[in-house]
Design an enzyme around this catalytic site. Structure first.
Site, PDB file in Angstrom:
ATOM      1  N   ASP A 248      -6.809  -6.282   4.416  1.00 24.85           N
ATOM      2  CA  ASP A 248      -6.230  -4.941   4.402  1.00 24.85           C
ATOM      3  C   ASP A 248      -6.201  -4.334   5.801  1.00 24.85           C
ATOM      4  O   ASP A 248      -7.242  -4.027   6.373  1.00 24.85           O
ATOM      5  CB  ASP A 248      -7.046  -4.059   3.444  1.00 24.85           C
ATOM      6  CG  ASP A 248      -6.422  -2.698   3.214  1.00 24.85           C
ATOM      7  OD1 ASP A 248      -5.302  -2.452   3.696  1.00 24.85           O
ATOM      8  OD2 ASP A 248      -7.077  -1.875   2.551  1.00 24.85           O
ATOM      9  N   GLY A 249      -4.979  -4.156   6.316  1.00 21.42           N
ATOM     10  CA  GLY A 249      -4.792  -3.465   7.584  1.00 21.42           C
ATOM     11  C   GLY A 249      -4.072  -4.295   8.626  1.00 21.42           C
ATOM     12  O   GLY A 249      -4.526  -5.375   8.982  1.00 21.42           O
ATOM     13  N   GLY A 250      -2.923  -3.796   9.069  1.00 25.55           N
ATOM     14  CA  GLY A 250      -2.202  -4.449  10.158  1.00 25.55           C
ATOM     15  C   GLY A 250      -1.579  -5.786   9.813  1.00 25.55           C
ATOM     16  O   GLY A 250      -1.313  -6.588  10.713  1.00 25.55           O
TER      17      GLY A 250
ATOM     18  N   GLY B 193       1.139  -2.062   4.147  1.00 21.94           N
ATOM     19  CA  GLY B 193       1.655  -0.705   4.060  1.00 21.94           C
ATOM     20  C   GLY B 193       2.922  -0.551   4.868  1.00 21.94           C
ATOM     21  O   GLY B 193       4.042  -0.661   4.360  1.00 21.94           O
TER      22      GLY B 193
ATOM     23  N   GLY C 237      -8.937   4.274   7.214  1.00 27.54           N
ATOM     24  CA  GLY C 237      -8.614   5.688   7.402  1.00 27.54           C
ATOM     25  C   GLY C 237      -7.144   5.949   7.685  1.00 27.54           C
ATOM     26  O   GLY C 237      -6.640   7.019   7.385  1.00 27.54           O
ATOM     27  N   PHE C 238      -6.484   4.948   8.241  1.00 22.63           N
ATOM     28  CA  PHE C 238      -5.085   5.167   8.629  1.00 22.63           C
ATOM     29  C   PHE C 238      -4.267   3.901   8.428  1.00 22.63           C
ATOM     30  O   PHE C 238      -4.771   2.793   8.654  1.00 22.63           O
ATOM     31  CB  PHE C 238      -4.984   5.579  10.108  1.00 22.63           C
ATOM     32  CG  PHE C 238      -5.772   6.813  10.423  1.00 22.63           C
ATOM     33  CD1 PHE C 238      -5.207   8.078  10.246  1.00 22.63           C
ATOM     34  CD2 PHE C 238      -7.092   6.721  10.849  1.00 22.63           C
ATOM     35  CE1 PHE C 238      -5.957   9.223  10.504  1.00 22.63           C
ATOM     36  CE2 PHE C 238      -7.847   7.858  11.107  1.00 22.63           C
ATOM     37  CZ  PHE C 238      -7.284   9.118  10.938  1.00 22.63           C
ATOM     38  N   GLY C 239      -3.005   4.091   8.058  1.00 25.79           N
ATOM     39  CA  GLY C 239      -2.066   2.979   8.022  1.00 25.79           C
ATOM     40  C   GLY C 239      -1.495   2.770   9.414  1.00 25.79           C
ATOM     41  O   GLY C 239      -1.723   3.578  10.323  1.00 25.79           O
ATOM     42  N   GLY C 240      -0.783   1.688   9.591  1.00 27.02           N
ATOM     43  CA  GLY C 240      -0.055   1.468  10.836  1.00 27.02           C
ATOM     44  C   GLY C 240      -0.900   1.083  12.035  1.00 27.02           C
ATOM     45  O   GLY C 240      -0.439   1.200  13.174  1.00 27.02           O
TER      46      GLY C 240
ATOM     47  N   ASP D   5      -4.798   3.719  -1.842  1.00 27.69           N
ATOM     48  CA  ASP D   5      -5.858   4.064  -0.888  1.00 27.69           C
ATOM     49  C   ASP D   5      -6.328   5.496  -1.076  1.00 27.69           C
ATOM     50  O   ASP D   5      -5.577   6.437  -0.818  1.00 27.69           O
ATOM     51  CB  ASP D   5      -5.323   3.912   0.535  1.00 27.69           C
ATOM     52  CG  ASP D   5      -5.141   2.456   0.923  1.00 27.69           C
ATOM     53  OD1 ASP D   5      -6.123   1.701   0.843  1.00 27.69           O
ATOM     54  OD2 ASP D   5      -4.006   2.075   1.285  1.00 27.69           O
TER      55      ASP D   5
ATOM     56  N   HIS E  80      -1.341  -1.244  -4.263  1.00 28.78           N
ATOM     57  CA  HIS E  80      -2.605  -0.952  -3.579  1.00 28.78           C
ATOM     58  C   HIS E  80      -2.652   0.556  -3.324  1.00 28.78           C
ATOM     59  O   HIS E  80      -1.754   1.124  -2.692  1.00 28.78           O
ATOM     60  CB  HIS E  80      -2.684  -1.742  -2.267  1.00 28.78           C
ATOM     61  CG  HIS E  80      -3.976  -1.562  -1.529  1.00 28.78           C
ATOM     62  ND1 HIS E  80      -5.126  -2.243  -1.863  1.00 28.78           N
ATOM     63  CD2 HIS E  80      -4.296  -0.770  -0.471  1.00 28.78           C
ATOM     64  CE1 HIS E  80      -6.107  -1.881  -1.035  1.00 28.78           C
ATOM     65  NE2 HIS E  80      -5.621  -0.995  -0.183  1.00 28.78           N
TER      66      HIS E  80
ATOM     67  N   SER F 209       0.844  -1.193   0.000  1.00 34.51           N
ATOM     68  CA  SER F 209       0.000   0.000   0.000  1.00 34.51           C
ATOM     69  C   SER F 209       0.879   1.242   0.000  1.00 34.51           C
ATOM     70  O   SER F 209       1.605   1.506   0.962  1.00 34.51           O
ATOM     71  CB  SER F 209      -0.894   0.011   1.234  1.00 34.51           C
ATOM     72  OG  SER F 209      -1.452   1.312   1.373  1.00 34.51           O
TER      73      SER F 209
ATOM     74  N   MET G 164      -8.965   8.380   0.156  1.00 38.40           N
ATOM     75  CA  MET G 164      -9.825   8.732   1.306  1.00 38.40           C
ATOM     76  C   MET G 164     -10.392  10.136   1.118  1.00 38.40           C
ATOM     77  O   MET G 164      -9.705  11.010   0.587  1.00 38.40           O
ATOM     78  CB  MET G 164      -9.002   8.708   2.591  1.00 38.40           C
ATOM     79  CG  MET G 164      -8.313   7.380   2.843  1.00 38.40           C
ATOM     80  SD  MET G 164      -7.348   7.464   4.359  1.00 38.40           S
ATOM     81  CE  MET G 164      -6.524   5.873   4.287  1.00 38.40           C
TER      82      MET G 164
ATOM     83  N   HIS H 195      -8.472   1.318  -3.932  1.00 30.28           N
ATOM     84  CA  HIS H 195      -9.387   1.102  -2.803  1.00 30.28           C
ATOM     85  C   HIS H 195     -10.031   2.450  -2.476  1.00 30.28           C
ATOM     86  O   HIS H 195      -9.382   3.326  -1.900  1.00 30.28           O
ATOM     87  CB  HIS H 195      -8.559   0.553  -1.623  1.00 30.28           C
ATOM     88  CG  HIS H 195      -9.342   0.345  -0.362  1.00 30.28           C
ATOM     89  ND1 HIS H 195      -8.728   0.104   0.855  1.00 30.28           N
ATOM     90  CD2 HIS H 195     -10.675   0.329  -0.117  1.00 30.28           C
ATOM     91  CE1 HIS H 195      -9.650  -0.046   1.785  1.00 30.28           C
ATOM     92  NE2 HIS H 195     -10.838   0.089   1.225  1.00 30.28           N
TER      93      HIS H 195
ATOM     94  N   MET I 112     -12.139   4.709  -0.401  1.00 26.80           N
ATOM     95  CA  MET I 112     -12.790   4.930   0.899  1.00 26.80           C
ATOM     96  C   MET I 112     -13.468   6.287   0.817  1.00 26.80           C
ATOM     97  O   MET I 112     -13.097   7.246   1.507  1.00 26.80           O
ATOM     98  CB  MET I 112     -11.739   4.881   2.016  1.00 26.80           C
ATOM     99  CG  MET I 112     -11.271   3.459   2.307  1.00 26.80           C
ATOM    100  SD  MET I 112      -9.716   3.428   3.208  1.00 26.80           S
ATOM    101  CE  MET I 112      -8.583   3.540   1.835  1.00 26.80           C
TER     102      MET I 112
ATOM    103  N   MET J  84     -11.642  -5.596   5.636  1.00 25.01           N
ATOM    104  CA  MET J  84     -10.853  -4.636   6.420  1.00 25.01           C
ATOM    105  C   MET J  84     -10.528  -5.252   7.782  1.00 25.01           C
ATOM    106  O   MET J  84     -11.430  -5.664   8.515  1.00 25.01           O
ATOM    107  CB  MET J  84     -11.620  -3.326   6.626  1.00 25.01           C
ATOM    108  CG  MET J  84     -11.826  -2.482   5.370  1.00 25.01           C
ATOM    109  SD  MET J  84     -10.316  -2.058   4.469  1.00 25.01           S
ATOM    110  CE  MET J  84      -9.349  -1.220   5.724  1.00 25.01           C
TER     111      MET J  84
HETATM  112  C1  DX5 Z   1      -6.376   1.703   5.656  1.00 26.70           C
HETATM  113  C2  DX5 Z   1      -5.949   1.367   4.244  1.00 26.70           C
HETATM  114  C3  DX5 Z   1      -4.862   0.365   4.188  1.00 26.70           C
HETATM  115  C4  DX5 Z   1      -3.562   0.817   4.796  1.00 26.70           C
HETATM  116  C5  DX5 Z   1      -2.882  -0.389   5.350  1.00 26.70           C
HETATM  117  O1  DX5 Z   1      -7.517   2.466   5.632  1.00 26.70           O
HETATM  118  O2  DX5 Z   1      -7.043   0.838   3.513  1.00 26.70           O
HETATM  119  O3  DX5 Z   1      -4.632  -0.084   2.851  1.00 26.70           O
HETATM  120  O4  DX5 Z   1      -2.713   1.471   3.894  1.00 26.70           O
HETATM  121  O5  DX5 Z   1      -1.767   0.018   6.047  1.00 26.70           O
HETATM  122  P1  DX5 Z   1      -1.008  -0.916   7.084  1.00 26.70           P
HETATM  123  O6  DX5 Z   1      -0.570  -2.128   6.304  1.00 26.70           O
HETATM  124  O7  DX5 Z   1       0.112  -0.072   7.536  1.00 26.70           O
HETATM  125  O8  DX5 Z   1      -1.983  -1.271   8.156  1.00 26.70           O
HETATM  126 ZN    ZN Z   2      -6.564  -0.142   1.499  1.00 27.86          ZN
END
Ligand code: DX5
Ligand code: ZN
Length: 219
Positions: A174-176, A196, A141-144, A34, A32, A7, A36, A65, A67, A136
């Protein structure tokens, strides 16, 4: 074998070209991307101009993706920017079937994303029309963020639904996603790992991608 989709949300945007080339040259399968809107999710990321730039150098599938609320009005612009596949969120699409038809009529692959609280059963009447489902594993909304463990059960339920109906729909998580939980996620039945921070915050992103692919091969 499971696919890996870094991502770009977590990349260094001052070095976007280098980051894209790294993904091109790595074992990664998709980009990927994202998007938003600050309404459906409490954050704003990037949009059409960035995707146009990525598309110019990306040699792999651009997995967009969305959002965003009312995605239908912008789907043609994302197609023009270079999206190969677009995923919209079920939570903001009262006319979901129409959104999916629109994406497919424009020549792209279509997907639906479900938030952590949205049941797998809500996909029952749309699943046969899809190429991918994004499950999800964090609130979008956020990475990490940290992987929500309950998601593993949702992957199993979705795998069962897809297999029972003999469909060919990819389960994208997707996520974590981390090197620690990737194997368990794949054994639950995921086909695509979005990553990501696990990729871009690592000292050697290419090596992290290879490690994920190695786990996918061993699945
Ligand atoms: C979150 C995004 C994800 C995000 C994942 O809303 O849809 O794609 O970039 O990031 P990580 O892998 O850091 O959780
Ligand atoms: Zn995503």
């Amino acid at each position: 074998m499971a696919l890996v989709a870094p991502s770009l949300l977590a990349c260094n945007f001052l070095k976007l070209e280098e980051e894209c080339k790294m993904v091109n040259e790595s074992e990664a399968d998709w980009f990927h991307l994202d998007v938003m809107d600050g309404r459906f999710v409490p954050n704003i990321s990037f949009g059409i101009p960035i995707i146009e730039h990525v598309r110019k150098i990306a040699t792999k599938t651009c997995d967009v993706h969305l959002m965003i609320e009312e995605p239908g009005s912008l789907v043609p612009a994302f197609k023009k920017a270079g999206a190969d596949q677009i995923t919209v969120h079920i939570e903001v699409c009262p006319n979901l079937h129409r959104n999916i038809q629109q994406i497919k009529e424009l020549g792209m692959l279509a997907g639906v994303a479900i938030n952590p609280h949205t049941p797998v059963s809500s996909l029952s009447d749309i699943i046969a029309d899809l190429h991918q489902v994004i499950v999800m594993s964090v609130n979008p909304g956020f990475g990490g963020q940290k992987f929500i463990p309950h998601t593993l059960e949702k992957i199993r339920q979705l795998r069962k639904l897809i297999d029972e109906r003999g469909l060919n729909v990819l389960i994208e998580i997707d996520g974590g996603v981390t090197l620690e939980n990737a194997a368990e996620i794949m054994s639950a039945g995921a086909d695509v790992l979005v990553a990501g921070n696990t990729v871009f915050s690592a000292p050697d992103p290419v090596d992290v991608i290879s490690q994920l692919k190695r786990m996918a091969r061993a699945r």
